[in-house]
Design an enzyme around this catalytic site. Sequence first.
Site, PDB file in Angstrom:
ATOM      1  N   HIS A 144       0.944  -1.023  -0.057  1.00  0.00           N
ATOM      2  CA  HIS A 144      -0.017   0.066  -0.048  1.00  0.00           C
ATOM      3  C   HIS A 144       0.811   1.387   0.045  1.00  0.00           C
ATOM      4  O   HIS A 144       0.473   2.515  -0.203  1.00  0.00           O
ATOM      5  CB  HIS A 144      -0.988   0.162   1.284  1.00  0.00           C
ATOM      6  CG  HIS A 144      -1.983  -1.036   1.401  1.00  0.00           C
ATOM      7  ND1 HIS A 144      -2.773  -1.171   0.051  1.00  0.00           N
ATOM      8  CD2 HIS A 144      -2.387  -1.885   2.256  1.00  0.00           C
ATOM      9  CE1 HIS A 144      -3.633  -2.246   0.541  1.00  0.00           C
ATOM     10  NE2 HIS A 144      -3.241  -2.638   1.546  1.00  0.00           N
ATOM     11  N   ASP A 181      -3.032 -10.537  -2.465  1.00  0.00           N
ATOM     12  CA  ASP A 181      -3.580 -10.167  -1.117  1.00  0.00           C
ATOM     13  C   ASP A 181      -4.812  -9.640  -1.350  1.00  0.00           C
ATOM     14  O   ASP A 181      -5.268  -9.009  -2.550  1.00  0.00           O
ATOM     15  CB  ASP A 181      -2.607  -8.802  -0.772  1.00  0.00           C
ATOM     16  CG  ASP A 181      -2.890  -8.266   0.626  1.00  0.00           C
ATOM     17  OD1 ASP A 181      -2.365  -8.775   1.482  1.00  0.00           O
ATOM     18  OD2 ASP A 181      -4.104  -7.743   0.911  1.00  0.00           O
ATOM     19  N   ASP A 269      -4.887 -12.946   3.132  1.00  0.00           N
ATOM     20  CA  ASP A 269      -5.847 -12.492   3.659  1.00  0.00           C
ATOM     21  C   ASP A 269      -7.234 -12.676   2.755  1.00  0.00           C
ATOM     22  O   ASP A 269      -8.476 -12.107   3.081  1.00  0.00           O
ATOM     23  CB  ASP A 269      -5.797 -10.936   4.059  1.00  0.00           C
ATOM     24  CG  ASP A 269      -4.959 -10.025   3.019  1.00  0.00           C
ATOM     25  OD1 ASP A 269      -4.610 -10.712   1.936  1.00  0.00           O
ATOM     26  OD2 ASP A 269      -4.535  -8.990   3.660  1.00  0.00           O
TER      27      ASP A 269
END
Length: 384
Positions: A144, A181, A269
């Site tokens: 990110h 992800d 995740d």
Amino acid sequence: MTGTGYLHHPLFYWHDTGTAAGLPQPNPLAGVQPFLHFENPDTKRRIHELVHVSGLLDHLHPVAPRPATEQEILRVHTPEHLAHIQAQSALPKGGDAGDGFSPVGHGSYDIALLAAGGMIEVASAVARGEITNGYALIRPPGHHATRELGMGFCLFNNLAVTIAHLQAELGVERIAVVDWDVHHGNGTQSIFYTDPSVLTISLHQVNCFPPDSGWTTENGDGDGAGHALNIPLPPGTGPAGYLYAMDQVVVPALDRFQPDMILIASGFDASVLDPLGRQMLAASSYAELTARVMAAADRLCDGRIAVSHEGGYAPQYVPYCGLAVLETLSGHTTGITDPLAAVVAGWISEPLLDPQRAVVDTAAQLLPGVDGPTRVAAVADQTS
Ligand code: 9RB
Ligand code: ZN
């Protein structure tokens, strides 16, 4: 040499994200109970324990981390961002990387440098042919982080720093990133948004994090037009949807782009047990995703793959997802099977659903914008 590299270090578990109520600041007076931050050492430490206990560790080539240098970080990040992380890290109780959800513990600057440098070391060993592929079990995560901001638990963009290093120092020209992800790999995408030598592909849950990010319409700009791909899958997508996306978009895009190396942003995740995503992958799904990328890498770039660990917050399950990836990369099976496979099998047995198919088909329409070495060379000629 062949084989699979594996990098870990206890300091990664000492990046202290402190107490939180998962994400928000605890506030006992307002009834916000203190707990750990979601991004804590547990899932990472438990992957390493399982890699050790399963015996797989003995079949992996150890790669040691070293801190990334300031110059290496500054290939990607602004001096202001580096100074901010350094200053927050120097505070007695640490601070935040930028968005209020990304704790910087006391000393985390040095640990973040070790994470970025660790990924550089794994990818460089692959580029030099010392190992065929490798996994960097690093922390804090990176995908990110933009040039100027830490966010979403990320301080420095480990993958972006690694890409810049591979291109500057090791002559690796074209690099593809596959980010599985569950959250959008917005930082990596933004850093290479106008760069035709880097193809970023992100599979994620639509609008999960960051808000309003990762739409199929984000497709690269300028010279990089066509070289960012996004597959924003609806909540509830399981193996059928993910494998459809791999077969219809990710693998064809890799074939068109013809990378010299493939990097994977590997978060776990999107697993069915994760508290921060609503997707339905099993540990075995991660083996299948890995195998798809490996088959492409074998065809395109002598199998060269370097994997960087990102998110994943289900302590009971993440270790088996990690083991699945490492077993697949190394071709060694440990005999340890996913103990929750039978429990989750019923939840994730759904077929490919129309809304999932529609997103993938929309993303597949962008494939003609992915050009291989010829166009990258032409762009380089224009700019030189
Ligand atoms: C926002 C909030 C989040 C939510 C999820 C992540 C996951 C990161 C990851 C990070 C930050 C809250 C935007 C709470 O695992 N990446 O791979 N922040 N969520 N409030 N607000 C306004
Ligand atoms: Zn994530």
